[in-house]
Design a protein around this motif. Structure first.
Motif, PDB file in Angstrom:
ATOM      1  N   GLN A  38       0.840  -1.208   0.000  1.00 10.60           N
ATOM      2  CA  GLN A  38       0.000   0.000   0.000  1.00 10.60           C
ATOM      3  C   GLN A  38       0.872   1.254   0.000  1.00 10.60           C
ATOM      4  N   ALA A  39       1.964   1.181   0.742  1.00  9.18           N
ATOM      5  CA  ALA A  39       2.859   2.342   0.817  1.00  9.18           C
ATOM      6  C   ALA A  39       3.447   2.668  -0.560  1.00  9.18           C
ATOM      7  N   VAL A  41       2.106   1.809  -3.500  1.00  8.10           N
ATOM      8  CA  VAL A  41       1.000   2.302  -4.337  1.00  8.10           C
ATOM      9  C   VAL A  41       0.804   3.790  -4.086  1.00  8.10           C
ATOM     10  N   LYS A  42       0.821   4.158  -2.810  1.00  8.40           N
ATOM     11  CA  LYS A  42       0.605   5.547  -2.427  1.00  8.40           C
ATOM     12  C   LYS A  42       1.749   6.439  -2.929  1.00  8.40           C
ATOM     13  N   LYS A  45       1.538   6.865  -6.650  1.00  2.88           N
ATOM     14  CA  LYS A  45       0.416   7.752  -7.001  1.00  2.88           C
ATOM     15  C   LYS A  45       0.800   9.208  -6.770  1.00  2.88           C
ATOM     16  N   ALA A  46       1.440   9.447  -5.622  1.00  3.63           N
ATOM     17  CA  ALA A  46       1.853  10.815  -5.289  1.00  3.63           C
ATOM     18  C   ALA A  46       2.882  11.312  -6.308  1.00  3.63           C
ATOM     19  N   ASP A  95       1.156  -0.785 -10.496  1.00  2.00           N
ATOM     20  CA  ASP A  95       1.527  -0.403  -9.123  1.00  2.00           C
ATOM     21  C   ASP A  95       3.005  -0.635  -8.827  1.00  2.00           C
ATOM     22  N   GLN A 510       9.526   1.798  -6.563  1.00  2.00           N
ATOM     23  CA  GLN A 510       9.286   3.241  -6.462  1.00  2.00           C
ATOM     24  C   GLN A 510      10.318   4.077  -7.217  1.00  2.00           C
TER      25      GLN A 510
END
Ligand SMILES: [Zn+2]
Length: 672
Positions: A38-39, A41-42, A45-46, A95, A510
């Motif tokens: 989730q981290a 993905v977040k 997205k950011a 993702d 990331q």
């Protein structure tokens, strides 16, 4: 004297490319590959929120001028192996991939055939290799600029060009130019020469010497690191490698070299020359992206060839596989020279990676942005350093001071060279690795330091517990630092390995930089299943080896001497290779060589042989004893000197471990 030159050659020739078989990567694609947390993905997205997907200029340029698309017969091997990438998904990253890197991966995936750059005058084949193959129309035939990495890719691309170019497909290739000393720009040379034996070959200043020199002495380490940077053992999928920043990837086959008939810019920084009746102006850009490099302007076409000094991204001021740091200030200044010399009239810009750019305004805008990206990295790093910031701070700090315009421009993004590692490179170039903090002057070596670190932190269990918490919270960076200490201290700690792999993997997902992604994901792979052999390197031809000066070869042999073994067996020997004599001395466990006018008196022995014989020995194709027997070599004096030398040489481990380093004590069952 058993020497293994092949891997040195392959590394040397690979430069900024990977050498490893695609099939192998595909076979192990299922190793690892957890979903994004989730981290992640977040975070991705950011990151996407900061990107301007409305700016599609690069895509328009990429699509422009398509003359013919590769068919199945042409192979199109590289693009096909990335076919999980939807060419219309630029703003829809999975993702597990940084959205900016994904866009670059989509952009590069679109290169697919023969393109017209200037109708009737300039064409490019894009998508068969890491670089593009460019054709420029001369008076009597075609001038090719950069000829891909392998003979196979070059031959295939040449054939496709001839069959599909609207006119002039029957004309010969009369000249071949290499823009710089990296193999993806000259390795396909033999295919062109085989087809057109009279082709005239031009290269950048000192290209032959620099090609040989850049990567020899540290070649084994570079080779191993290259596999990491280019994700040679990763699967081609959303959890693995998605792009090589400059393009999709590299062709497989034989890397060759045809020595230029003429090297440019020896007379000056600017040289104007008629190549097949076409006036070309060459600007020396050596010391920017490569130690030997040039850019070219063709006045009659108002066309600027920037080679690899620019591409659609920020390049490596330091390449993570390892190489000497490049000069970002010089890089910026060379781009400025291009603007100043030709910015008023240039109408098309093309190069060896990425699509061309048309229109004077867009070209100048692009060049200024590129110039300022390298200038910014250089100047702000030194501004910060002059105020006390050190190497470790620089990677984060450089982003904090980045002007908005550089942040917002796509083609200054850090796909190949991130600002983080480039800023640290600038610091290192001027000030070295040491930050002047006495605590960093004499730290313990990695393993004992890691053991003490773990002990001070309350033991492995305590670290793992804290790291688990951080990882759950999506804070991977320090968790990786701490877990690395546990793993280095105890490579058999499976819990720590698994957690560290998870942290690396999410950091890879990331990362905007293609190299960063590959390094993180390869590290995770090594922790989970052990080091994976990247398969057999490409076959390197003897073309380059033949260009290597005997002194350089002797320097290389000296790196293979085990000083403790050699310290009690001193000797001296004159080695004459094709008329050049080197006085070679083993003393104090060190092998030195110096070129001398004539064989030095009093040496233990004197050996004479041809350059070809020397090369054969180095390639492992002949032993000195054989050459002595066939009278291709002679020896006078003590004939045991070579046995002494051979006895002191070690082989390099071409698959040494990286994370954790040197865990040979670990039971092989660990990985089962
Ligand atoms: Zn290149």
């Amino acid at each position: 004297m058993k020497l293994r030159y092949k891997f040195v050659l392959s590394t040397m020739l690979l430069s900024h490319a990977t050498a490893f078989a695609d099939e192998h990567a595909l076979a192990i694609k299922d190793a690892g590959g957890k979903p994004a947390t989730q981290a992640t993905v977040k975070a991705n997205k950011a990151f996407a929120e900061t990107l301007n997907f409305k700016d599609v200029r690069a895509f328009e340029n990429d699509d422009k001028g398509l003359v013919a698309e590769f068919d199945k017969a042409t192979g199109d091997i590289i693009r096909n192996s990335f076919k999980f990438i939807d060419v219309n998904s630029a703003d829809r990253a999975p993702d597990t991939v940084n959205p900016s890197l994904w866009r670059q991966a989509v952009l590069n995936q679109r290169a697919k055939g023969l393109y017209e750059v200037l109708p009737g005058k300039i064409y490019q084949i894009r998508g068969t290799d890491l670089a593009s193959l460019s054709f420029i129309r001369g008076k009597t035939g075609w001038i090719v600029y950069d000829v891909l990495t392998t003979k196979e890719a070059s031959a295939q691309s040449l054939k496709f060009f001839k069959e599909n170019v609207p006119e002039g497909g029957d004309l010969p290739v009369v000249a071949m130019l290499y823009s710089h000393s990296h193999a993806d720009h000259f390795g396909g040379a033999r295919a062109i020469e085989d087809a057109y034996p009279n082709v005239k070959v031009y290269g950048s200043k000192n290209i032959t010497k620099e090609t040989v020199d850049e990567n020899v002495l540290a070649g084994n380490a570079m080779s191993r690191r290259t596999a990491y940077q280019y994700g040679a053992t990763l699967g081609r999928n959303e959890n693995g490698i998605v792009d090589a920043a400059l393009s999709k990837g590299i062709s497989t086959g034989e890397i060759t070299y045809v020595t230029p008939d003429y090297e440019l810019n020896h007379k000056g920084e600017l040289e104007t020359l008629k190549v097949d009746g076409l006036e070309m102006v060459f600007l020396d850009a050596s010391g920017t992206e490569a130690p030997s490099e040039m850019v070219t302007y063709i006045p009659s076409m108002k066309a600027l060839w920037t080679g690899e000094v620019t591409y659609q991204g920020m390049h490596n001021v330091y390449t993570l596989r390892g190489a000497k740091v490049r000069d970002s200030l010089k890089w910026s200044k060379k781009i400025n020279e291009m603007i100043t010399l030709w910015g008023d009239e240039v109408e098309v810009l093309f190069g060896s990676h990425s699509a061309p750019i048309w229109s004077t305004d867009e070209i100048v805008d692009y060049l200024k942005m590129q110039r300022d990206a390298y200038g910014f990295t250089h100047n702000q790093t030194l501004r910060l350093a002059n105020n006390g910031y050190v190497l470790q701070d620089m990677g984060d700090k450089i982003y904090e001071v980045m002007p908005e315009s550089i942040q917002k421009s796509w083609h200054t993004n850090g796909y190949h060279g991130t600002y983080s590692h480039n800023a640290r490179a600038v610091y290192n170039m001027y000030l070295g690795y040491f930050d002047m903090n006495p605590a960093n002057l004499n730290p313990l070596p990695i393993k004992p330091e890691s053991a003490k670190f773990v002990e001070y932190m309350g033991g492995a269990q305590a670290i793992i517990k804290k790291a688990e918490q951080d990882i759950t919270n999506g804070e991977y960076r320090f968790a990786a630092t701490a877990l690395n200490k546990v793993v280095q201290a105890d490579p058999a700690n499976l819990k720590a390995r698994a957690l560290l792999a998870d942290a690396f993997e999410q950091m890879g997902y990331q990362a905007e930089g293609a190299g960063w992604r590959n390094i993180y994901l390869t590290g995770a792979q090594e922790l989970r299943i052990g080091k994976v052999s990247p398969g057999a390197p490409k076959t390197a031809s003897a073309d380059i080896l033949a260009e290597m000066a005997p002194g350089m070869m002797l320097d290389y042999i000296a790196v293979k001497v085990d000083s403790l073994k050699a310290q009690h067996t001193p000797f001296t020997v004159n080695i004459t290779v094709s008329g050049d004599t080197y006085f070679v001395e083993m003393s104090n466990g060190n092998l030195s060589n110096i070129k001398v006018e004539k064989p030095k008196k009093g040496a233990d022995a004197t050996i004479s042989l041809s350059g070809e014989g020397f090369t054969k020995i180095l390639l492992g194709q002949a032993k000195l004893a054989d050459l002595l027997e066939s009278k291709e070599a002679t020896i006078e004096g003590d004939n045991t000197v070579l046995a002494k030398l051979a006895g002191s040489l070690v082989e390099f481990d071409d698959k040494f471990e990286i994370v954790p380093f040197n865990s040979k004590s670990v039971d092989a069952n660990l990985y089962k």
